[in-house]
Motif scaffolding. Sequence first.
Motif, PDB file in Angstrom:
ATOM      1  N   ASP A  15       0.890  -1.159   0.000  1.00  0.00           N
ATOM      2  CA  ASP A  15       0.000   0.000   0.000  1.00  0.00           C
ATOM      3  C   ASP A  15       0.931   1.212   0.000  1.00  0.00           C
ATOM      4  OD1 ASP A  15      -1.933   1.947   0.352  1.00  0.00           O
ATOM      5  OD2 ASP A  15      -2.507   1.294   2.367  1.00  0.00           O
ATOM      6  N   LEU A  16       1.169   1.759  -1.194  1.00  0.00           N
ATOM      7  CA  LEU A  16       2.170   2.817  -1.356  1.00  0.00           C
ATOM      8  C   LEU A  16       1.574   4.197  -1.114  1.00  0.00           C
ATOM      9  CD1 LEU A  16       3.997   1.480  -4.540  1.00  0.00           C
ATOM     10  CD2 LEU A  16       4.556   1.084  -2.125  1.00  0.00           C
ATOM     11  N   ALA A  17       2.389   5.082  -0.533  1.00  0.00           N
ATOM     12  CA  ALA A  17       1.937   6.427  -0.154  1.00  0.00           C
ATOM     13  C   ALA A  17       0.632   6.284   0.622  1.00  0.00           C
ATOM     14  CB  ALA A  17       1.789   7.325  -1.380  1.00  0.00           C
ATOM     15  N   CYS A  18       0.669   5.417   1.621  1.00  0.00           N
ATOM     16  CA  CYS A  18      -0.540   4.923   2.287  1.00  0.00           C
ATOM     17  C   CYS A  18      -1.247   5.937   3.180  1.00  0.00           C
ATOM     18  CB  CYS A  18      -0.212   3.678   3.095  1.00  0.00           C
ATOM     19  SG  CYS A  18       0.833   4.003   4.529  1.00  0.00           S
ATOM     20  N   GLY A  19      -0.609   7.053   3.485  1.00  0.00           N
ATOM     21  CA  GLY A  19      -1.261   8.028   4.362  1.00  0.00           C
ATOM     22  C   GLY A  19      -1.555   7.423   5.720  1.00  0.00           C
ATOM     23  N   HIS A  20      -2.805   7.369   6.099  1.00  0.00           N
ATOM     24  CA  HIS A  20      -3.189   6.827   7.412  1.00  0.00           C
ATOM     25  C   HIS A  20      -3.117   5.302   7.458  1.00  0.00           C
ATOM     26  CE1 HIS A  20      -6.902   6.093   5.320  1.00  0.00           C
ATOM     27  NE2 HIS A  20      -7.106   7.380   5.169  1.00  0.00           N
ATOM     28  N   GLY A  21      -3.025   4.644   6.308  1.00  0.00           N
ATOM     29  CA  GLY A  21      -2.825   3.202   6.271  1.00  0.00           C
ATOM     30  C   GLY A  21      -4.071   2.349   6.376  1.00  0.00           C
ATOM     31  N   VAL A  36       1.298  -7.713   4.134  1.00  0.00           N
ATOM     32  CA  VAL A  36       0.884  -6.389   3.667  1.00  0.00           C
ATOM     33  C   VAL A  36       1.840  -5.363   4.258  1.00  0.00           C
ATOM     34  CG1 VAL A  36      -0.953  -4.662   3.635  1.00  0.00           C
ATOM     35  CG2 VAL A  36      -1.525  -7.097   3.464  1.00  0.00           C
ATOM     36  N   VAL A  37       2.381  -4.524   3.367  1.00  0.00           N
ATOM     37  CA  VAL A  37       3.347  -3.513   3.782  1.00  0.00           C
ATOM     38  C   VAL A  37       2.810  -2.133   3.409  1.00  0.00           C
ATOM     39  CG1 VAL A  37       5.730  -2.708   3.626  1.00  0.00           C
ATOM     40  CG2 VAL A  37       5.223  -5.155   3.362  1.00  0.00           C
ATOM     41  N   CYS A  38       2.574  -1.315   4.417  1.00  0.00           N
ATOM     42  CA  CYS A  38       2.181   0.077   4.212  1.00  0.00           C
ATOM     43  C   CYS A  38       3.459   0.907   4.141  1.00  0.00           C
ATOM     44  CB  CYS A  38       1.321   0.572   5.364  1.00  0.00           C
ATOM     45  SG  CYS A  38      -0.261  -0.266   5.514  1.00  0.00           S
ATOM     46  N   VAL A  39       3.538   1.776   3.149  1.00  0.00           N
ATOM     47  CA  VAL A  39       4.741   2.598   2.979  1.00  0.00           C
ATOM     48  C   VAL A  39       4.330   4.060   2.847  1.00  0.00           C
ATOM     49  CG1 VAL A  39       6.791   3.031   1.568  1.00  0.00           C
ATOM     50  CG2 VAL A  39       5.902   0.692   1.775  1.00  0.00           C
ATOM     51  N   ASP A  40       4.923   4.898   3.689  1.00  0.00           N
ATOM     52  CA  ASP A  40       4.753   6.345   3.571  1.00  0.00           C
ATOM     53  C   ASP A  40       5.926   7.020   4.267  1.00  0.00           C
ATOM     54  OD1 ASP A  40       1.685   8.116   3.219  1.00  0.00           O
ATOM     55  OD2 ASP A  40       3.682   8.977   3.167  1.00  0.00           O
ATOM     56  N   GLY A  97      -2.878   8.830  -4.637  1.00  0.00           N
ATOM     57  CA  GLY A  97      -1.529   9.319  -4.884  1.00  0.00           C
ATOM     58  C   GLY A  97      -1.618  10.511  -5.824  1.00  0.00           C
ATOM     59  N   CYS A  98      -1.027  11.615  -5.448  1.00  0.00           N
ATOM     60  CA  CYS A  98      -1.134  12.837  -6.248  1.00  0.00           C
ATOM     61  C   CYS A  98      -0.091  12.881  -7.359  1.00  0.00           C
ATOM     62  CB  CYS A  98      -0.968  14.062  -5.354  1.00  0.00           C
ATOM     63  SG  CYS A  98      -2.371  14.301  -4.253  1.00  0.00           S
ATOM     64  N   ASN A  99      -0.521  13.439  -8.477  1.00  0.00           N
ATOM     65  CA  ASN A  99       0.336  13.745  -9.616  1.00  0.00           C
ATOM     66  C   ASN A  99       1.276  12.595  -9.961  1.00  0.00           C
ATOM     67  OD1 ASN A  99      -0.746  16.354 -10.221  1.00  0.00           O
ATOM     68  ND2 ASN A  99       0.221  17.090  -8.358  1.00  0.00           N
ATOM     69  N   GLU A 100       2.586  12.819  -9.844  1.00  0.00           N
ATOM     70  CA  GLU A 100       3.567  11.823 -10.265  1.00  0.00           C
ATOM     71  C   GLU A 100       3.561  10.559  -9.423  1.00  0.00           C
ATOM     72  OE1 GLU A 100       4.151  15.056 -10.103  1.00  0.00           O
ATOM     73  OE2 GLU A 100       5.013  15.650 -12.019  1.00  0.00           O
ATOM     74  N   ALA A 101       3.031  10.587  -8.213  1.00  0.00           N
ATOM     75  CA  ALA A 101       3.072   9.402  -7.350  1.00  0.00           C
ATOM     76  C   ALA A 101       2.370   8.216  -8.007  1.00  0.00           C
ATOM     77  CB  ALA A 101       2.445   9.708  -5.993  1.00  0.00           C
ATOM     78  N   THR A 102       1.207   8.440  -8.590  1.00  0.00           N
ATOM     79  CA  THR A 102       0.483   7.355  -9.256  1.00  0.00           C
ATOM     80  C   THR A 102       1.302   6.815 -10.418  1.00  0.00           C
ATOM     81  OG1 THR A 102      -1.662   8.238  -8.601  1.00  0.00           O
ATOM     82  CG2 THR A 102      -1.633   6.785 -10.511  1.00  0.00           C
ATOM     83  N   LYS A 103       1.850   7.703 -11.202  1.00  0.00           N
ATOM     84  CA  LYS A 103       2.680   7.318 -12.355  1.00  0.00           C
ATOM     85  C   LYS A 103       3.879   6.470 -11.908  1.00  0.00           C
ATOM     86  CE  LYS A 103       5.473   9.491 -15.874  1.00  0.00           C
ATOM     87  NZ  LYS A 103       5.491  10.381 -16.969  1.00  0.00           N
ATOM     88  N   VAL A 104       4.578   6.911 -10.883  1.00  0.00           N
ATOM     89  CA  VAL A 104       5.750   6.184 -10.383  1.00  0.00           C
ATOM     90  C   VAL A 104       5.346   4.798  -9.870  1.00  0.00           C
ATOM     91  CG1 VAL A 104       7.549   6.166  -8.595  1.00  0.00           C
ATOM     92  CG2 VAL A 104       7.087   8.256  -9.879  1.00  0.00           C
ATOM     93  N   ALA A 105       4.228   4.708  -9.150  1.00  0.00           N
ATOM     94  CA  ALA A 105       3.783   3.417  -8.608  1.00  0.00           C
ATOM     95  C   ALA A 105       3.421   2.436  -9.718  1.00  0.00           C
ATOM     96  CB  ALA A 105       2.592   3.624  -7.680  1.00  0.00           C
TER      97      ALA A 105
END
Length: 181
Positions: A15-21, A36-40, A97-105
């Motif tokens: 769960d990338l750029a997971c915020g609150h998870g 499951v790995v939450c990453v932020d 995920g904002c802007n480039e974050a979605t693209k990178v993921a």
Amino acid sequence: SSSLSPPPVITKIYDLACGHGLLGVLLAYRFASIKVVCVDLKQRPCFDHYLEGFRLHAKPAEGESIPLSNLHFEERDFATLADGDVDSTTFVAMIHGCNEATKVAIEMAQERGAAGWATMPCCIRDGLYHVNRVSNVDDGTRHFIMAGMLAGIYGAHWIAAIDERITNRNIVLFGGYSLAR
């Protein structure tokens, strides 16, 4: 004629750029045999509260002594995941995920051969996905157009939506695997 192939074997979900998870917590509870790995960049206090609530009130899965023993949080930039972290048994998820974050993921999932990916794009700035400007439409329509562009560029095989009362950025894109050959 197309035949159905078995779904990929998933051993890990990021769960990338997971915020609150919360997404990671729910996935870990539903799929107790999958890591499951939450990453932020920072673990928010509400993650610990979610974990505490589940551990106090939820039933452990078979083989677990406590609920969510398969859940981990990593404080770091998700773009720094090593090549071996994401592989053909990994599913990559990103919500808002904002802007480039979605693209990178998505590109990370594709380049490393992940079993699949899902994203619910949030902010999509003009020019990011080959469209320099969308104008004379309301914000929701603009978002639908940009999410459609994103789906086309990255070969999403399924587009869905959740109830817009939950979020106005409610389009979910799925890709990276197919049940039909």
